[in-house]
Design an enzyme around this catalytic site. Structure first.
Site, PDB file in Angstrom:
ATOM      1  N   LYS A 204       0.838  -1.208   0.000  1.00 35.23           N
ATOM      2  CA  LYS A 204       0.000   0.000   0.000  1.00 35.23           C
ATOM      3  C   LYS A 204       0.877   1.264   0.000  1.00 35.23           C
ATOM      4  O   LYS A 204       0.609   2.237  -0.708  1.00 35.23           O
ATOM      5  CB  LYS A 204      -0.913  -0.015   1.228  1.00 35.23           C
ATOM      6  CG  LYS A 204      -1.707   1.246   1.453  1.00 35.23           C
ATOM      7  CD  LYS A 204      -2.771   1.477   0.401  1.00 35.23           C
ATOM      8  CE  LYS A 204      -3.280   2.902   0.463  1.00 35.23           C
ATOM      9  NZ  LYS A 204      -4.378   3.168  -0.448  1.00 35.23           N
ATOM     10  N   CYS A 258      -3.388  10.364   1.943  1.00 36.98           N
ATOM     11  CA  CYS A 258      -2.611   9.186   1.520  1.00 36.98           C
ATOM     12  C   CYS A 258      -1.299   9.564   0.826  1.00 36.98           C
ATOM     13  O   CYS A 258      -0.227   9.357   1.377  1.00 36.98           O
ATOM     14  CB  CYS A 258      -3.456   8.349   0.571  1.00 36.98           C
ATOM     15  SG  CYS A 258      -4.938   7.689   1.347  1.00 36.98           S
TER      16      CYS A 258
HETATM   17  N1  LIG Z   1      -9.822   8.325   2.617  1.00 38.39           N
HETATM   18  C1  LIG Z   1      -9.266   7.593   1.673  1.00 38.39           C
HETATM   19  O1  LIG Z   1      -9.481   7.817   0.504  1.00 38.39           O
HETATM   20  C2  LIG Z   1      -8.376   6.424   2.021  1.00 38.39           C
HETATM   21  C3  LIG Z   1      -8.029   5.538   0.990  1.00 38.39           C
HETATM   22  C4  LIG Z   1      -7.248   4.446   1.302  1.00 38.39           C
HETATM   23  C5  LIG Z   1      -6.779   4.267   2.604  1.00 38.39           C
HETATM   24  N2  LIG Z   1      -7.118   5.158   3.583  1.00 38.39           N
HETATM   25  C6  LIG Z   1      -6.620   4.908   4.927  1.00 38.39           C
HETATM   26  O2  LIG Z   1      -7.696   4.485   5.737  1.00 38.39           O
HETATM   27  C7  LIG Z   1      -7.518   4.949   7.069  1.00 38.39           C
HETATM   28  C8  LIG Z   1      -8.748   5.724   7.515  1.00 38.39           C
HETATM   29  O3  LIG Z   1      -8.874   6.858   6.686  1.00 38.39           O
HETATM   30  P1  LIG Z   1     -10.214   7.696   6.594  1.00 38.39           P
HETATM   31  O4  LIG Z   1     -10.057   8.558   5.407  1.00 38.39           O
HETATM   32  O5  LIG Z   1     -11.389   6.795   6.674  1.00 38.39           O
HETATM   33  O6  LIG Z   1     -10.098   8.552   7.920  1.00 38.39           O
HETATM   34  P2  LIG Z   1     -11.249   9.443   8.611  1.00 38.39           P
HETATM   35  O7  LIG Z   1     -10.568  10.457   9.424  1.00 38.39           O
HETATM   36  O8  LIG Z   1     -12.251   9.833   7.574  1.00 38.39           O
HETATM   37  O9  LIG Z   1     -11.987   8.429   9.570  1.00 38.39           O
HETATM   38  C9  LIG Z   1     -11.397   7.849  10.671  1.00 38.39           C
HETATM   39  C10 LIG Z   1     -12.424   7.755  11.777  1.00 38.39           C
HETATM   40  O10 LIG Z   1     -11.825   7.053  12.854  1.00 38.39           O
HETATM   41  C11 LIG Z   1     -12.304   7.628  14.054  1.00 38.39           C
HETATM   42  N3  LIG Z   1     -11.420   7.217  15.142  1.00 38.39           N
HETATM   43  C12 LIG Z   1     -10.212   7.709  15.489  1.00 38.39           C
HETATM   44  N4  LIG Z   1      -9.718   7.009  16.520  1.00 38.39           N
HETATM   45  C13 LIG Z   1     -10.632   6.051  16.813  1.00 38.39           C
HETATM   46  C14 LIG Z   1     -10.677   5.020  17.779  1.00 38.39           C
HETATM   47  N5  LIG Z   1      -9.684   4.814  18.645  1.00 38.39           N
HETATM   48  N6  LIG Z   1     -11.767   4.236  17.826  1.00 38.39           N
HETATM   49  C15 LIG Z   1     -12.796   4.436  16.952  1.00 38.39           C
HETATM   50  N7  LIG Z   1     -12.803   5.396  16.015  1.00 38.39           N
HETATM   51  C16 LIG Z   1     -11.720   6.185  15.943  1.00 38.39           C
HETATM   52  C17 LIG Z   1     -12.352   9.108  13.783  1.00 38.39           C
HETATM   53  O11 LIG Z   1     -13.227   9.766  14.673  1.00 38.39           O
HETATM   54  C18 LIG Z   1     -12.849   9.125  12.332  1.00 38.39           C
HETATM   55  O12 LIG Z   1     -14.260   9.235  12.252  1.00 38.39           O
HETATM   56  C19 LIG Z   1      -6.230   5.774   7.066  1.00 38.39           C
HETATM   57  O13 LIG Z   1      -5.159   4.971   7.441  1.00 38.39           O
HETATM   58  C20 LIG Z   1      -6.083   6.152   5.608  1.00 38.39           C
HETATM   59  O14 LIG Z   1      -4.745   6.378   5.263  1.00 38.39           O
HETATM   60  C21 LIG Z   1      -7.909   6.225   3.312  1.00 38.39           C
END
Ligand SMILES: NC(=O)c1ccc[n+]([C@@H]2O[C@H](COP(=O)([O-])OP(=O)(O)OC[C@H]3O[C@@H](n4cnc5c(N)ncnc54)[C@H](O)[C@@H]3O)[C@@H](O)[C@H]2O)c1
Length: 431
Positions: A204, A258
């Protein structure tokens, strides 16, 4: 009996994933530490913009296949999708992953599978998650199973790509990987490729680093092209006709959660070896200043003191509402530093998140000396010069995404500058 999944973190990745499993025959509990997010989702209100998600959320909540709260519940499967940002010093912040893992430990039972979907530096599962999961008292790999399956969806097409993309599943052992494959088969139609957890973590990070390095190359070419009076967009398009060349496009910088973040994981891991990776990050991070400098230079050329810029685009890419790490924020910081006045407009950002934000295009361009396009939203591509020319003080455009029809704007009397294309600078434009 329906299998139960607990999805930890209900953001851009966790919520669509939870909804998808819920609408494919699983009983899903979504948990998030953010009370407002939990309340919104329970009330079928989205806190993120994603095509088709509202309908799917309604279905999942109405059918009671999806429940939400701020606490985990006992389940067959746990999926962790929490943030994995970088600190100010560009080191990985794995606190969210560690806290989320700790929070599920009291709920883990024999036979459960824990999957990490967050993007993380290689060895995070091994060095951070496994020691925490061990506290459950269960034997890892025999009584409790662990896998990493990084998410690769693109915002705006998440629901489609969750189903159709190939997936990588990395298990801490074969049984873990096999269980994860069976789980994702619930809705995934793409191929599922199996490996070990550390390789999956690296894969990734490699994917995003490849794109960052490629964009850095395009940005460097943009700077070179400006010096030698070539249109970089045309040059890249022509180069890409080569069957084995695929150069990305330049722009005002790289944003998002990312591509602007993950390459630093490699730099932290092997600082002496990741030279190209580091230089690419620095190159892309130089683009907001490069963009603001261009604004400044054009204003100087026009003898405009204390000019006013209508900044179009806050989100880091087209047609989404995500401003995390957005280069627009940096460009605006530089404009501030240079004493350039600005208004900001982004139809995808609901509500006022920044000073100077206008709620309509007309309000943003009112008395502006320049339109500065930083994001190629469809709404911006569709702007016609007639809608703005009567409102502006000076008919100038700087398009960093080459998303406007230059000919149309020029015929309307605008001086249009395009990043990476010095042919358009000063004097009579070529068409
Ligand atoms: N957004 C994208 O397009 C994308 C694509 C691929 C990978 N990712 C990866 O996926 C992961 C999540 O990204 P995202 O965009 O969904 O983030 P985001 O910030 O939109 O969502 C994360 C959520 O997790 C919650 N959170 C934080 N700590 C927590 C805990 N201890 N327990 C429960 N909930 C908790 C936050 O309140 C938030 O709502 C990251 O590692 C990111 O790099 C994101």
């Amino acid at each position: 009996m329906k299998k139960k999944i607990c999805v930890v973190g209900l953001g851009y990745i966790g919520l669509p994933t939870a909804v998808m499993f819920a609408n494919h025959g699983m009983s899903v509990h979504g948990m998030d530490i953010n009370v407002d997010i939990v309340k919104d989702i329970a009330g079928k209100k989205l806190h993120i913009e994603e095509k088709g998600l509202q309908e799917e959320l309604n279905k999942a909540i109405d059918s009671k296949s999806l429940t939400v709260s701020t606490e985990p519940v006992e389940s067959d499967f746990f999926i962790i999708a929490v943030p994995s940002p970088i600190n100010a010093d560009k080191t990985a912040n794995l606190d969210y992953v560690a806290k989320a893992t700790s929070s599920i430990v009291p709920y883990i039972r024999e036979g459960n599978l824990v999957i990490l979907e967050s993007t993380v530096p290689p060895k995070t599962v091994e060095n951070i998650m496994l020691p925490l999961i061990k506290e459950s008292g269960l034997e890892i790999g025999n009584e409790v199973f662990v896998a990493h399956s990084p998410e690769r969806v693109i915002p705006g097409k998440v629901l489609e790509e969750l189903v159709n993309n190939d997936r990588i599943v990395g298990g801490i052992n074969e049984r873990s990987a096999q269980l994860a494959v069976e789980l994702y088969r619930t809705f995934v139609k793409g191929d599922i490729h199996v490996t070990d957890a550390t390789t999956a973590e690296l894969v990734k990070v490699i994917e995003n680093t490849y794109r960052d390095v490629n964009i850095a190359f395009a940005n460097e070419l943009a700077k070179i092209s400006e010096r030698i009076n070539v249109n970089v967009w045309e040059a890249i398009e022509l180069a890409n006709y080569h069957p084995r060349v695929n150069i990305h496009m330049p722009g005002p910088g790289v944003g998002g959660h990312c591509i602007a973040v993950d390459p630093w994981f490699l730099v932290e891991l092997q600082p002496e070896l990741a030279n190209l990776v580091k230089l690419s990050r620095q190159t892309n991070d130089s683009m907001p200043k490069f963009t603001a400098d261009k604004v400044n230079n054009v204003f100087n050329e026009y003898n405009i003191n204390h000019g006013r810029v209508a900044v179009l685009g806050l989100s880091f890419k087209a047609n989404i509402d995500d401003i995390r790490e957005s280069p627009s924020l940096k460009v605006i910081e530089y404009l501030d530093e240079y004493g350039i006045d600005y208004s900001i407009y982004d139809p995808h950002i609901h509500g006022i998140v920044m000073n100077g934000q206008a709620s309509t295009l007309e309000e943003a361009v009112n008395k502006a000396d320049m339109i500065l396009i930083l994001t190629d939203h469809n709404e911006f591509k569709a702007i016609s010069p007639e809608t703005v020319e009567g409102l502006m003080r000076t008919k100038l455009v700087l398009d960093t995404k080459r998303c406007l029809d230059v000919g149309v704007w020029r015929r309307a009397g605008f001086d249009v500058r395009v990043l990476g294309d010095s042919k358009t600078e000063g004097g009579i434009p070529k068409e």
